[in-house]
Design a protein around this motif. Structure first.
Motif, PDB file in Angstrom:
ATOM      1  N   VAL A   2       0.836  -1.186   0.000  1.00 56.22           N
ATOM      2  CA  VAL A   2       0.000   0.000   0.000  1.00 56.22           C
ATOM      3  C   VAL A   2       0.879   1.247   0.000  1.00 56.22           C
ATOM      4  O   VAL A   2       1.791   1.387   0.812  1.00 56.22           O
ATOM      5  CB  VAL A   2      -0.924   0.016   1.233  1.00 56.22           C
ATOM      6  CG1 VAL A   2      -1.683   1.313   1.307  1.00 56.22           C
ATOM      7  CG2 VAL A   2      -1.900  -1.140   1.158  1.00 56.22           C
ATOM      8  N   GLU A   3       0.600   2.153  -0.904  1.00 62.27           N
ATOM      9  CA  GLU A   3       1.311   3.417  -0.955  1.00 62.27           C
ATOM     10  C   GLU A   3       0.273   4.539  -0.955  1.00 62.27           C
ATOM     11  O   GLU A   3      -0.502   4.681  -1.895  1.00 62.27           O
ATOM     12  CB  GLU A   3       2.188   3.508  -2.201  1.00 62.27           C
ATOM     13  CG  GLU A   3       3.276   2.444  -2.261  1.00 62.27           C
ATOM     14  CD  GLU A   3       4.086   2.537  -3.538  1.00 62.27           C
ATOM     15  OE1 GLU A   3       3.868   3.506  -4.291  1.00 62.27           O
ATOM     16  OE2 GLU A   3       4.918   1.663  -3.777  1.00 62.27           O
ATOM     17  N   ILE A   4       0.240   5.323   0.093  1.00 58.05           N
ATOM     18  CA  ILE A   4      -0.683   6.446   0.175  1.00 58.05           C
ATOM     19  C   ILE A   4       0.147   7.710   0.066  1.00 58.05           C
ATOM     20  O   ILE A   4       0.895   8.070   0.975  1.00 58.05           O
ATOM     21  CB  ILE A   4      -1.485   6.412   1.488  1.00 58.05           C
ATOM     22  CG1 ILE A   4      -2.264   5.096   1.578  1.00 58.05           C
ATOM     23  CG2 ILE A   4      -2.433   7.584   1.573  1.00 58.05           C
ATOM     24  CD1 ILE A   4      -3.024   4.912   2.869  1.00 58.05           C
ATOM     25  N   THR A   5       0.065   8.354  -1.065  1.00 58.50           N
ATOM     26  CA  THR A   5       1.005   9.427  -1.402  1.00 58.50           C
ATOM     27  C   THR A   5       0.549  10.808  -0.939  1.00 58.50           C
ATOM     28  O   THR A   5       1.308  11.758  -1.038  1.00 58.50           O
ATOM     29  CB  THR A   5       1.229   9.459  -2.919  1.00 58.50           C
ATOM     30  OG1 THR A   5      -0.050   9.612  -3.578  1.00 58.50           O
ATOM     31  CG2 THR A   5       1.862   8.165  -3.400  1.00 58.50           C
ATOM     32  N   ASP A   6      -0.694  10.933  -0.452  1.00 55.05           N
ATOM     33  CA  ASP A   6      -1.175  12.264  -0.097  1.00 55.05           C
ATOM     34  C   ASP A   6      -1.093  12.551   1.395  1.00 55.05           C
ATOM     35  O   ASP A   6      -1.781  13.427   1.912  1.00 55.05           O
ATOM     36  CB  ASP A   6      -2.618  12.457  -0.574  1.00 55.05           C
ATOM     37  CG  ASP A   6      -3.575  11.431   0.010  1.00 55.05           C
ATOM     38  OD1 ASP A   6      -3.088  10.451   0.604  1.00 55.05           O
ATOM     39  OD2 ASP A   6      -4.805  11.616  -0.131  1.00 55.05           O
ATOM     40  N   ALA A 318      -8.263   3.724  -0.053  1.00 52.81           N
ATOM     41  CA  ALA A 318      -7.877   4.389   1.190  1.00 52.81           C
ATOM     42  C   ALA A 318      -7.759   5.893   0.985  1.00 52.81           C
ATOM     43  O   ALA A 318      -8.222   6.685   1.821  1.00 52.81           O
ATOM     44  CB  ALA A 318      -6.557   3.807   1.703  1.00 52.81           C
ATOM     45  N   SER A 319      -7.149   6.300  -0.109  1.00 54.33           N
ATOM     46  CA  SER A 319      -7.005   7.727  -0.396  1.00 54.33           C
ATOM     47  C   SER A 319      -8.360   8.381  -0.618  1.00 54.33           C
ATOM     48  O   SER A 319      -8.551   9.565  -0.300  1.00 54.33           O
ATOM     49  CB  SER A 319      -6.123   7.924  -1.624  1.00 54.33           C
ATOM     50  OG  SER A 319      -4.823   7.418  -1.409  1.00 54.33           O
ATOM     51  N   LEU A 320      -9.305   7.619  -1.140  1.00 52.81           N
ATOM     52  CA  LEU A 320     -10.624   8.156  -1.467  1.00 52.81           C
ATOM     53  C   LEU A 320     -11.518   8.287  -0.246  1.00 52.81           C
ATOM     54  O   LEU A 320     -12.271   9.262  -0.102  1.00 52.81           O
ATOM     55  CB  LEU A 320     -11.286   7.254  -2.515  1.00 52.81           C
ATOM     56  CG  LEU A 320     -12.600   7.729  -3.135  1.00 52.81           C
ATOM     57  CD1 LEU A 320     -12.395   9.035  -3.895  1.00 52.81           C
ATOM     58  CD2 LEU A 320     -13.157   6.655  -4.069  1.00 52.81           C
ATOM     59  N   TYR A 321     -11.457   7.310   0.675  1.00 50.75           N
ATOM     60  CA  TYR A 321     -12.452   7.240   1.743  1.00 50.75           C
ATOM     61  C   TYR A 321     -11.914   7.453   3.160  1.00 50.75           C
ATOM     62  O   TYR A 321     -12.708   7.679   4.078  1.00 50.75           O
ATOM     63  CB  TYR A 321     -13.158   5.875   1.705  1.00 50.75           C
ATOM     64  CG  TYR A 321     -14.053   5.698   0.506  1.00 50.75           C
ATOM     65  CD1 TYR A 321     -15.182   6.499   0.325  1.00 50.75           C
ATOM     66  CD2 TYR A 321     -13.778   4.736  -0.453  1.00 50.75           C
ATOM     67  CE1 TYR A 321     -16.011   6.338  -0.775  1.00 50.75           C
ATOM     68  CE2 TYR A 321     -14.598   4.565  -1.554  1.00 50.75           C
ATOM     69  CZ  TYR A 321     -15.709   5.374  -1.718  1.00 50.75           C
ATOM     70  OH  TYR A 321     -16.526   5.217  -2.814  1.00 50.75           O
ATOM     71  N   LEU A 322     -10.595   7.323   3.378  1.00 54.40           N
ATOM     72  CA  LEU A 322     -10.073   7.388   4.742  1.00 54.40           C
ATOM     73  C   LEU A 322      -9.485   8.757   5.053  1.00 54.40           C
ATOM     74  O   LEU A 322      -8.819   9.367   4.210  1.00 54.40           O
ATOM     75  CB  LEU A 322      -9.003   6.318   4.966  1.00 54.40           C
ATOM     76  CG  LEU A 322      -9.445   4.855   4.914  1.00 54.40           C
ATOM     77  CD1 LEU A 322      -8.270   3.955   5.266  1.00 54.40           C
ATOM     78  CD2 LEU A 322     -10.629   4.584   5.836  1.00 54.40           C
ATOM     79  N   GLN A 324      -6.756  11.149   7.265  1.00 55.07           N
ATOM     80  CA  GLN A 324      -5.324  10.957   7.498  1.00 55.07           C
ATOM     81  C   GLN A 324      -5.043  10.021   8.689  1.00 55.07           C
ATOM     82  O   GLN A 324      -4.225   9.107   8.557  1.00 55.07           O
ATOM     83  CB  GLN A 324      -4.653  12.312   7.713  1.00 55.07           C
ATOM     84  CG  GLN A 324      -4.681  13.218   6.507  1.00 55.07           C
ATOM     85  CD  GLN A 324      -3.445  13.123   5.639  1.00 55.07           C
ATOM     86  OE1 GLN A 324      -2.327  13.284   6.107  1.00 55.07           O
ATOM     87  NE2 GLN A 324      -3.646  12.839   4.372  1.00 55.07           N
ATOM     88  N   PRO A 325      -5.694  10.178   9.831  1.00 56.93           N
ATOM     89  CA  PRO A 325      -5.434   9.238  10.937  1.00 56.93           C
ATOM     90  C   PRO A 325      -5.774   7.790  10.585  1.00 56.93           C
ATOM     91  O   PRO A 325      -5.043   6.869  10.972  1.00 56.93           O
ATOM     92  CB  PRO A 325      -6.341   9.766  12.059  1.00 56.93           C
ATOM     93  CG  PRO A 325      -6.513  11.209  11.754  1.00 56.93           C
ATOM     94  CD  PRO A 325      -6.556  11.296  10.259  1.00 56.93           C
ATOM     95  N   LEU A 326      -6.870   7.594   9.841  1.00 60.26           N
ATOM     96  CA  LEU A 326      -7.241   6.230   9.470  1.00 60.26           C
ATOM     97  C   LEU A 326      -6.302   5.670   8.404  1.00 60.26           C
ATOM     98  O   LEU A 326      -6.061   4.462   8.359  1.00 60.26           O
ATOM     99  CB  LEU A 326      -8.691   6.195   8.984  1.00 60.26           C
ATOM    100  CG  LEU A 326      -9.756   6.475  10.052  1.00 60.26           C
ATOM    101  CD1 LEU A 326     -11.146   6.376   9.458  1.00 60.26           C
ATOM    102  CD2 LEU A 326      -9.597   5.513  11.228  1.00 60.26           C
ATOM    103  N   GLN A 327      -5.767   6.532   7.554  1.00 61.07           N
ATOM    104  CA  GLN A 327      -4.754   6.078   6.601  1.00 61.07           C
ATOM    105  C   GLN A 327      -3.503   5.604   7.330  1.00 61.07           C
ATOM    106  O   GLN A 327      -2.885   4.604   6.954  1.00 61.07           O
ATOM    107  CB  GLN A 327      -4.407   7.208   5.622  1.00 61.07           C
ATOM    108  CG  GLN A 327      -5.502   7.523   4.617  1.00 61.07           C
ATOM    109  CD  GLN A 327      -5.099   8.603   3.633  1.00 61.07           C
ATOM    110  OE1 GLN A 327      -3.914   8.829   3.402  1.00 61.07           O
ATOM    111  NE2 GLN A 327      -6.085   9.277   3.062  1.00 61.07           N
TER     112      GLN A 327
END
Length: 490
Positions: A2-6, A318-322, A324-327
């Motif tokens: 998983v890579e969350i870039t934002d 994840a980027s769409l619905y979560l 920052q803390p949940l990410q």
């Protein structure tokens, strides 16, 4: 991975601090749980005293790796149900099969490793041959977890990949080295709970959003919107049916001789515990494994065909619905998945290296816990080398599973269900070699052969094993070889 870039800079700092505190807590927990570990039996199989709840959670953590989440969701997004037959379907079912058929007998054998069992039934040559077959697959598997953790740390915390991989291996070493099975069991139990919680948060948030406040409606809408044929298996021709059967057989039977399962079986406090541990873990695996499949379909609903190969469905969701803390919670959960698998597999591999490769050469001087701990260090080094080799070598993972299937599954059945009071060297050796070489020949003709090479190799191993057993009945009895394991010594 998983890579969350934002993530914002503050979120990245928070993630780094949380991961550091999390790892420290795991190390302290493992150290506390294993404070009285002084023997090989305690280090490698927890002196066969792990209760049902801990056994189940630890086995699930060892089994439910990042591939079960990331790859299955991606395959569900791309190709549908036919692409996830191996994992989670067959890989979950193999735990149930092991519990129903194999776990009790393996526990009763008093062996700590599958190679121990082979030494007892087939002699030292078969023992070492089985080690040669299993060792490469574990290096690949552990190395892939190091690489996955390294990629997560590198992308989320902006650190070089090489350093991130090294950090991952050092953390794994710290968990396994001093505490052994007790430390890994407790740490893995905590990690799988956190991983499941993070995954369920993404599942619940996604369902609520798609269903506009009604999660059941969201689930049904995602399933109803699946592309045509996405939720069906295509067995319309003999070749397609055999291809599906090959995948199911590889996943269902190829994992049974794996040391990662059987060491958990050996550490259970009773044969009954071992059976139910596998059955419950298998059921949970299949149920939890539905979540990434749902997320893959949800990504199809949200993004249609717009995601490219490098765009992971779970990351996009994840980027769409979560928030920052949940990410951050999801990233910690995915890191936990990889770390749990790496720790469990490292200890399993170290058992083989210690008990079946090094100990026979060290003789009496190998008594004590130091050899097991040294083996952990060697396994970490070998796996680290694999991780640094890059992603291309990870393509051999499924190949190594096929080799274990065609080489070790039939000899294990013979050893457990048709034991002999005297060793039968050629029974195990011929069965292993026949399965491997016939499979290897089949690979060369894979494009033109009507039957998949894995099924041909498994059949060849079964025939050779049957002929070997039949021939051994007519042979004069031989002196039984050595069978020592930590359990025998403890």
């Amino acid at each position: 991975m998983v890579e969350i870039t934002d993530l914002t800079s503050a979120a990245k700092i928070s993630l780094g601090i949380i991961l550091a505190l999390f790892v420290i807590a795991l190390l302290l927990l493992g150290r506390f749980a294993s404070r009285s570990v002084v023997s090989e039996s305690e280090f490698l199989v927890a002196d066969r005293k792990v209760p049902l709840l801990l056994s189940t959670l630890a086995l699930l953590a060892t089994w439910f790796g990042s591939s079960s989440v990331i790859e299955s969701s991606s395959k569900m997004y791309q190709g549908g149900l036919s692409q996830v037959l191996l994992d989670p379907i067959a890989c979950g079912a193999t735990l149930i099969l092991t519990g129903l058929v194999f776990a009790g007998r393996f526990w009763d054998s008093k062996a700590a490793t599958v190679a121990d069992l082979f030494r007892k039934e087939f002699g030292t040559t078969a023992e070492r041959l089985s080690c040669v077959i299993q060792v490469p697959s574990f290096f690949l598997w552990i190395g892939s977890q190091f690489l996955a953790m390294g990629q997560l740390l590198a992308s989320s915390l902006d650190i070089p990949l090489g350093i991130a991989i090294l950090i991952s291996s050092v953390v794994t070493l710290g968990i396994v080295m001093w505490g052994g099975m007790w430390a890994v069991t407790w740490a893995n139990s905590v990690m799988i709970l956190i991983s499941i919680a993070s995954l369920m948060v993404l599942f619940g948030t996604t369902s609520l959003a798609i269903g506009k406040g009604d999660p059941i409606r969201g689930i049904l809408h995602v399933m109803e919107s699946a592309p045509e044929g996405h939720l069906r298996l295509d067995a319309s021709s003999p070749s397609k049916f055999l291809a599906m059967a090959s995948v199911l057989v590889i996943g269902l039977f190829g994992n049974v001789p794996g040391q990662d399962i059987q060491q958990r079986v050996a550490s259970a406090k009773s044969a009954t515990t071992a059976r139910w541990m596998c059955i419950i873990a298998g059921i949970l695996y299949l149920l939890i494994g539905l979540v990434p499949l749902y997320l893959g379909l949800a990504a199809r609903l949200n993004f249609a065909d717009r995601l490219q190969g490098s765009d992971l469905p779970i990351s996009q969701m994840a980027s769409l619905y979560l928030s920052q803390p949940l990410q951050i919670l999801l990233l910690v959960g995915m890191f936990s998945l990889c770390l749990a698998v790496a720790a469990g597999a490292t200890l399993s591999q170290a058992s083989i290296v210690s008990q079946n490769l090094l100990k026979p050469w060290c003789g009496k001087q190998s008594e004590g816990i130091w050899l097991a701990r040294s083996s952990v260090f060697l396994v970490i080094l070998g796996s680290l080398a694999v991780a640094y080799s890059g992603e291309s070598i990870m393509q051999l993972l499924e190949l190594s599973l096929v080799i274990v299937l065609v080489s070790l599954f039939v000899p294990m059945i013979i050893a457990l269900f048709f034991p002999s009071p005297t060793p039968r060297p050629w029974v195990g050796i011929v069965s292993m070699l026949a399965g491997f070489f016939v499979w290897l020949i089949g690979v060369g003709f894979e494009d033109s052969a009507p039957i998949p090479p894995s099924l041909i190799g498994l059949l060849a191993s079964a025939i050779a094993g049957y002929l070997g057993v039949k021939h051994s009945i007519q042979m004069p009895p031989m002196h039984r070889g050595r069978l020592e394991s930590p359990i025998d010594q403890g």
